[in-house]
Design a protein around this motif. Sequence first.
Motif, PDB file in Angstrom:
ATOM      1  N   VAL A 256       0.854  -1.184   0.000  1.00  0.00           N
ATOM      2  CA  VAL A 256       0.000   0.000   0.000  1.00  0.00           C
ATOM      3  C   VAL A 256       0.890   1.234   0.000  1.00  0.00           C
ATOM      4  O   VAL A 256       1.822   1.332   0.807  1.00  0.00           O
ATOM      5  N   MET A 257       0.600   2.168  -0.903  1.00  0.00           N
ATOM      6  CA  MET A 257       1.397   3.396  -0.992  1.00  0.00           C
ATOM      7  C   MET A 257       0.503   4.543  -1.435  1.00  0.00           C
ATOM      8  O   MET A 257      -0.634   4.321  -1.862  1.00  0.00           O
ATOM      9  N   HIS A 258       1.037   5.739  -1.362  1.00  0.00           N
ATOM     10  CA  HIS A 258       0.255   6.906  -1.765  1.00  0.00           C
ATOM     11  C   HIS A 258       0.330   7.141  -3.279  1.00  0.00           C
ATOM     12  O   HIS A 258      -0.677   7.138  -3.964  1.00  0.00           O
ATOM     13  N   HIS A 259       1.509   7.362  -3.802  1.00  0.00           N
ATOM     14  CA  HIS A 259       1.676   7.656  -5.228  1.00  0.00           C
ATOM     15  C   HIS A 259       1.707   6.364  -6.047  1.00  0.00           C
ATOM     16  O   HIS A 259       2.236   5.351  -5.607  1.00  0.00           O
ATOM     17  N   ALA A 260       1.174   6.447  -7.256  1.00  0.00           N
ATOM     18  CA  ALA A 260       1.053   5.262  -8.118  1.00  0.00           C
ATOM     19  C   ALA A 260       2.276   5.083  -9.011  1.00  0.00           C
ATOM     20  O   ALA A 260       2.663   6.006  -9.721  1.00  0.00           O
ATOM     21  N   PRO A 261       2.864   3.874  -9.004  1.00  0.00           N
ATOM     22  CA  PRO A 261       3.956   3.605  -9.936  1.00  0.00           C
ATOM     23  C   PRO A 261       3.464   3.471 -11.379  1.00  0.00           C
ATOM     24  O   PRO A 261       4.209   3.716 -12.321  1.00  0.00           O
ATOM     25  N   TYR A 262       2.204   3.079 -11.549  1.00  0.00           N
ATOM     26  CA  TYR A 262       1.593   2.962 -12.870  1.00  0.00           C
ATOM     27  C   TYR A 262       0.215   3.607 -12.803  1.00  0.00           C
ATOM     28  O   TYR A 262      -0.566   3.321 -11.897  1.00  0.00           O
ATOM     29  N   THR A 263      -0.101   4.468 -13.752  1.00  0.00           N
ATOM     30  CA  THR A 263      -1.398   5.123 -13.806  1.00  0.00           C
ATOM     31  C   THR A 263      -1.576   5.805 -15.159  1.00  0.00           C
ATOM     32  O   THR A 263      -0.596   6.156 -15.807  1.00  0.00           O
ATOM     33  N   SER A 264      -2.830   5.963 -15.543  1.00  0.00           N
ATOM     34  CA  SER A 264      -3.151   6.711 -16.757  1.00  0.00           C
ATOM     35  C   SER A 264      -3.484   8.164 -16.429  1.00  0.00           C
ATOM     36  O   SER A 264      -4.103   8.855 -17.227  1.00  0.00           O
ATOM     37  N   SER A 265      -3.084   8.623 -15.271  1.00  0.00           N
ATOM     38  CA  SER A 265      -3.347   9.994 -14.856  1.00  0.00           C
ATOM     39  C   SER A 265      -2.652  10.982 -15.778  1.00  0.00           C
ATOM     40  O   SER A 265      -1.549  10.728 -16.260  1.00  0.00           O
ATOM     41  N   GLU A 266      -3.302  12.117 -15.987  1.00  0.00           N
ATOM     42  CA  GLU A 266      -2.661  13.185 -16.749  1.00  0.00           C
ATOM     43  C   GLU A 266      -1.407  13.681 -16.042  1.00  0.00           C
ATOM     44  O   GLU A 266      -0.489  14.176 -16.670  1.00  0.00           O
ATOM     45  N   ARG A 267      -1.376  13.555 -14.705  1.00  0.00           N
ATOM     46  CA  ARG A 267      -0.202  13.965 -13.935  1.00  0.00           C
ATOM     47  C   ARG A 267       0.921  12.947 -14.038  1.00  0.00           C
ATOM     48  O   ARG A 267       2.055  13.234 -13.718  1.00  0.00           O
ATOM     49  N   GLY A 268       0.577  11.754 -14.455  1.00  0.00           N
ATOM     50  CA  GLY A 268       1.583  10.730 -14.695  1.00  0.00           C
ATOM     51  C   GLY A 268       1.939   9.902 -13.477  1.00  0.00           C
ATOM     52  O   GLY A 268       1.657  10.277 -12.341  1.00  0.00           O
ATOM     53  N   PRO A 269       2.574   8.761 -13.709  1.00  0.00           N
ATOM     54  CA  PRO A 269       3.008   7.875 -12.634  1.00  0.00           C
ATOM     55  C   PRO A 269       4.311   8.383 -12.009  1.00  0.00           C
ATOM     56  O   PRO A 269       4.979   9.250 -12.558  1.00  0.00           O
ATOM     57  N   VAL A 270       4.648   7.783 -10.869  1.00  0.00           N
ATOM     58  CA  VAL A 270       5.947   8.036 -10.245  1.00  0.00           C
ATOM     59  C   VAL A 270       6.835   6.849 -10.628  1.00  0.00           C
ATOM     60  O   VAL A 270       6.817   5.796  -9.984  1.00  0.00           O
ATOM     61  N   GLU A 271       7.575   7.006 -11.702  1.00  0.00           N
ATOM     62  CA  GLU A 271       8.343   5.892 -12.263  1.00  0.00           C
ATOM     63  C   GLU A 271       9.428   5.385 -11.328  1.00  0.00           C
ATOM     64  O   GLU A 271       9.802   4.212 -11.399  1.00  0.00           O
ATOM     65  N   ASP A 272       9.932   6.222 -10.427  1.00  0.00           N
ATOM     66  CA  ASP A 272      10.931   5.756  -9.454  1.00  0.00           C
ATOM     67  C   ASP A 272      10.363   4.701  -8.512  1.00  0.00           C
ATOM     68  O   ASP A 272      11.119   3.985  -7.856  1.00  0.00           O
ATOM     69  N   LEU A 273       9.030   4.598  -8.439  1.00  0.00           N
ATOM     70  CA  LEU A 273       8.394   3.597  -7.586  1.00  0.00           C
ATOM     71  C   LEU A 273       8.066   2.303  -8.328  1.00  0.00           C
ATOM     72  O   LEU A 273       7.387   1.437  -7.796  1.00  0.00           O
ATOM     73  N   ARG A 274       8.575   2.148  -9.515  1.00  0.00           N
ATOM     74  CA  ARG A 274       8.358   0.911 -10.277  1.00  0.00           C
ATOM     75  C   ARG A 274       9.368  -0.147  -9.842  1.00  0.00           C
ATOM     76  O   ARG A 274      10.272  -0.524 -10.572  1.00  0.00           O
ATOM     77  N   TRP A 275       9.174  -0.589  -8.634  1.00  0.00           N
ATOM     78  CA  TRP A 275      10.047  -1.617  -8.057  1.00  0.00           C
ATOM     79  C   TRP A 275       9.539  -2.997  -8.494  1.00  0.00           C
ATOM     80  O   TRP A 275       8.391  -3.144  -8.897  1.00  0.00           O
TER      81      TRP A 275
END
Length: 137
Positions: free
Chosen positions: A31-50
């Motif tokens: 469980v985390m706050h920011h999404a590693p993958y998302t279709s959001s216009e704001r974009g994913p947080v790629e550093d969290l793609r563990w």
Amino acid sequence: NEPDGISADSAQADWLRAGLAASQTPWQIVVMHHAPYTSSERGPVEDLRWPYAEWGADAVLSGHDHFYERLEVDQIPYIVNGLGGNSIYAFGTPIPASQARFNGDFGALLVEASTDCLSLRFFTRAGVLADQSVMRR
């Protein structure tokens, strides 16, 4: 602003990897706050793609973006659910991992787990089932 970083070799990644490896529970849910993958216009947080699946996770849940999206990455579900209140966001272009998207109403994710079944169901505030993912052992 994490002082120890957020990459897959950071202190918190080491902590998560060790915790997943040591866990004796039937299901491992990150469980985390920011999404590693998302279709959001704001974009994913790629550093969290563990490598969550490789580390033993069965599902990854996040929020931040005010919509619901279920994605599949490395054969596990990634759920983005930010429809608990405030405002509802529009979607960006769906990324290839996107399986289901919903932003028609506020709602909540109901997680039910037993020894051999993990059910992730998103219900609108009116009680309408908008999406579900069920995994069995």
